[in-house]
Design an enzyme around this catalytic site. Structure first.
Site, PDB file in Angstrom:
ATOM      1  N   ASP A 211       9.402   2.615  -0.653  1.00 53.71           N
ATOM      2  CA  ASP A 211       8.384   3.323   0.127  1.00 53.71           C
ATOM      3  C   ASP A 211       8.585   2.938   1.595  1.00 53.71           C
ATOM      4  O   ASP A 211       8.192   1.853   2.024  1.00 53.71           O
ATOM      5  CB  ASP A 211       6.974   2.959  -0.353  1.00 53.71           C
TER       6      ASP A 211
ATOM      7  N   TYR B 131       0.863  -1.191   0.000  1.00 52.80           N
ATOM      8  CA  TYR B 131       0.000   0.000   0.000  1.00 52.80           C
ATOM      9  C   TYR B 131       0.897   1.239   0.000  1.00 52.80           C
ATOM     10  O   TYR B 131       1.857   1.299   0.778  1.00 52.80           O
ATOM     11  CB  TYR B 131      -0.896   0.008   1.236  1.00 52.80           C
TER      12      TYR B 131
ATOM     13  N   LYS C  59       5.191   9.509   8.818  1.00 51.51           N
ATOM     14  CA  LYS C  59       4.981   9.010  10.177  1.00 51.51           C
ATOM     15  C   LYS C  59       6.039   9.496  11.179  1.00 51.51           C
ATOM     16  O   LYS C  59       5.958  10.630  11.655  1.00 51.51           O
ATOM     17  CB  LYS C  59       4.861   7.486  10.144  1.00 51.51           C
TER      18      LYS C  59
HETATM   19  P1  KE4 Z   1      -0.659   8.456   4.562  1.00 54.84           P
HETATM   20  O1  KE4 Z   1      -1.213   9.177   3.336  1.00 54.84           O
HETATM   21  O2  KE4 Z   1      -1.708   7.629   5.254  1.00 54.84           O
HETATM   22  O3  KE4 Z   1       0.090   9.391   5.505  1.00 54.84           O
HETATM   23  O4  KE4 Z   1       0.489   7.436   4.035  1.00 54.84           O
HETATM   24  C1  KE4 Z   1       0.162   6.500   3.041  1.00 54.84           C
HETATM   25  C2  KE4 Z   1       1.147   5.350   3.127  1.00 54.84           C
HETATM   26  C3  KE4 Z   1       2.130   5.238   2.156  1.00 54.84           C
HETATM   27  N1  KE4 Z   1       3.034   4.238   2.195  1.00 54.84           N
HETATM   28  C4  KE4 Z   1       3.006   3.316   3.192  1.00 54.84           C
HETATM   29  C5  KE4 Z   1       4.021   2.216   3.192  1.00 54.84           C
HETATM   30  C6  KE4 Z   1       2.024   3.388   4.210  1.00 54.84           C
HETATM   31  O5  KE4 Z   1       2.010   2.453   5.183  1.00 54.84           O
HETATM   32  C7  KE4 Z   1       1.072   4.429   4.183  1.00 54.84           C
HETATM   33  C8  KE4 Z   1      -0.019   4.549   5.210  1.00 54.84           C
HETATM   34  N2  KE4 Z   1      -0.082   3.526   6.185  1.00 54.84           N
HETATM   35  C9  KE4 Z   1      -1.402   3.252   6.730  1.00 54.84           C
HETATM   36  C10 KE4 Z   1      -1.242   2.079   7.708  1.00 54.84           C
HETATM   37  N3  KE4 Z   1      -1.338   0.856   7.026  1.00 54.84           N
HETATM   38  C11 KE4 Z   1      -2.014   4.456   7.358  1.00 54.84           C
HETATM   39  C12 KE4 Z   1      -3.234   4.145   8.220  1.00 54.84           C
HETATM   40  C13 KE4 Z   1      -4.512   4.557   7.540  1.00 54.84           C
HETATM   41  O6  KE4 Z   1      -4.647   4.390   6.319  1.00 54.84           O
HETATM   42  O7  KE4 Z   1      -5.381   5.045   8.279  1.00 54.84           O
END
Ligand code: KE4
Length: 430
Positions: free
Chosen positions: A238, A144, A266
């Protein structure tokens, strides 16, 4: 455990917020039950609106490596706020955080800040396309990378490796340049390169945290690097989730594989909205205003967020041994949970990298998304619910990852293992 107020809060939220949440995973849909509404976080603990307390193994999905309300991060934010919230103009705070990121990651010579991981990845892909002049990208099923259109894809039909949209609202045209490969399977990547001579980048979570926790095989990453070099394709790591969580110097320091672009998030915001993407100068200089690849953001480099991130990374820099300590605790946790599960005839597959850990209820090792979808989701949901009632807050989906913060002590780890023993016994006797 009484969760009446959370139930009421969820009911009210659902009337005015889609699904009652501002990010889908929070709705507990994959584990069942009602999401708990948080009133505050403190150190290792979350408290909900009914006054229940939980040891937090989610830490806002990764950012809070020092736990909730870390004093140095909180003071940095309070101090920054007193100088203003946002200026839409450059500040030294951005340069200071950028310098820390550059110091930690050998592959990063320049970095651009944005406000989320999605923005970081979306921008990194545009940059890779602009730098190479190519349109196609390769991603891996189960990884993801945020919710930008060209990344919301699922396996195409039949032999086709081109993705089809995984969400309504994404036109097929927006995913026709996205090829899909299988994690830890280099042959599937070679197939993508046989299908296209126009691949700008391969993007991967080198330590995957969104199909459950599955670190990529080191040799697979080395072969991936070689394939990208042979085809003059950029390799994007990523590390929005794994950055400063698996290692303070990135997956490159654990695997010996150097990416061309790294995306981060994060931890680098310390709990405030920060994303980033960085790489060597010849690539990053393609970005506007010096280069032709456009990218922008009103709150990019926000001074309050920069202050939180700077305090977070500075603390990591000052405690070089912290990742080793967290890894030891994470290993103790998963080993202890596996032991007490085995005593009840339950097999767990576990993995740890730095402060990140994951587990699957499965007889065999889990190497990719297909394996992950075949694990025991029902048992995971029962375990999640049982641990929540015991006062331990685990990720509310088996396709997520667990985290250890410095606020979680050895005693709490032991308490968690003891609680897991009670939960597995209850599950087996149900
Ligand atoms: P954000 O747009 O949520 O800040 O980041 C997207 C993203 C991009 N790349 C990786 C590897 C990620 O894990 C994420 C976001 N992680 C999720 C947790 N699996 C955020 C939690 C959520 O979607 O509420």
């Amino acid at each position: 455990m009484n969760r009446k107020t959370s139930k009421q809060a969820f009911h009210e939220a659902q009337n005015i917020i889609p699904g009652g949440v501002n990010s889908p995973v929070r709705a507990f849909k994959s584990v069942g039950g009602t999401p708990i509404f948080i009133s505050e976080g403190n150190g290792a603990y979350l408290s909900d609106v009914d006054g229940n307390k939980y040891v937090d193994f989610v830490q806002s999905w990764g950012p809070l490596i020092f736990g909730h309300r870390d004093e140095s991060i909180e003071n940095a934010v309070i101090n920054a706020v007193k100088h203003g919230l946002s200026f839409g103009a450059p500040t030294v705070a951005e340069t200071q955080l950028a310098q820390l990121v550059v110091d930690f990651f050998d592959s990063i010579e320049k970095v651009r800040f944005v406000s989320s991981g999605t923005e970081a990845v979306m921008s990194a892909i545009r940059l890779a396309r602009g730098f190479t002049g190519r349109d196609d990208i390769v991603k891996f099923t189960g990884c993801y990378h945020g919710h930008s259109d060209s990344l919301l894809v699922e396996a195409g039909s039949g032999a086709a490796t081109f993705g089809t949209p995984s969400s309504p609202g994404v036109p097929a045209d927006f995913t026709k340049h996205t090829l899909l490969a299988e994690y830890n399977n280099i042959e599937s990547v070679k197939k993508c390169f046989e299908g296209s001579s126009d691949i700008a980048c391969v993007i991967i979570e080198p330590i995957a945290g969104n199909m459950g926790f599955i670190p990529a095989d080191k040799e697979f990453l080395h072969e991936l690097r070689k394939l990208c070099d042979e085809n003059k394709t950029l390799l994007i790591f990523d590390e929005v989730m794994s950055g400063f969580r698996a290692s303070i110097n990135g997956a490159e320091s654990l695997t010996g594989v150097t990416p061309d672009i790294v995306t981060l998030g994060k931890v680098i915001g310390g709990g405030m909205p920060v994303g980033a993407f960085g790489g060597r100068k010849e690539i990053m200089n393609m970005l506007s205003p010096d280069g032709p690849v456009y990218q922008a953001g009103t709150l990019s480099g926000n001074p309050v967020a920069m202050a939180a991130g700077f305090a977070s990374l500075t603390k990591l820099k000052q405690n070089a041994r912290v990742m080793a300590v967290l890894q030891t605790r994470a290993q103790r946790l998963v080993d202890g949970m596996s032991r007490v599960a085995k005593e009840q005839g339950i097999t767990m597959q576990t993995a740890v990298r730095g402060s990140m850990f994951g587990f699957f209820f499965n007889e065999n090792p889990v190497k990719n998304f297909k394996d992950a979808t075949a694990t025991d989701a029902e048992l995971f949901a029962a375990f999640h619910a049982g641990m929540l009632d015991e006062g331990f807050y685990f990720a509310c989906s088996l396709y997520e990852t667990g985290f250890i913060s410095t606020a979680i002590t050895d005693e709490m780890i032991e308490e968690t293992i003891n609680a897991a023993e009670r939960v597995f016994k209850a599950i087996k006797s149900a």
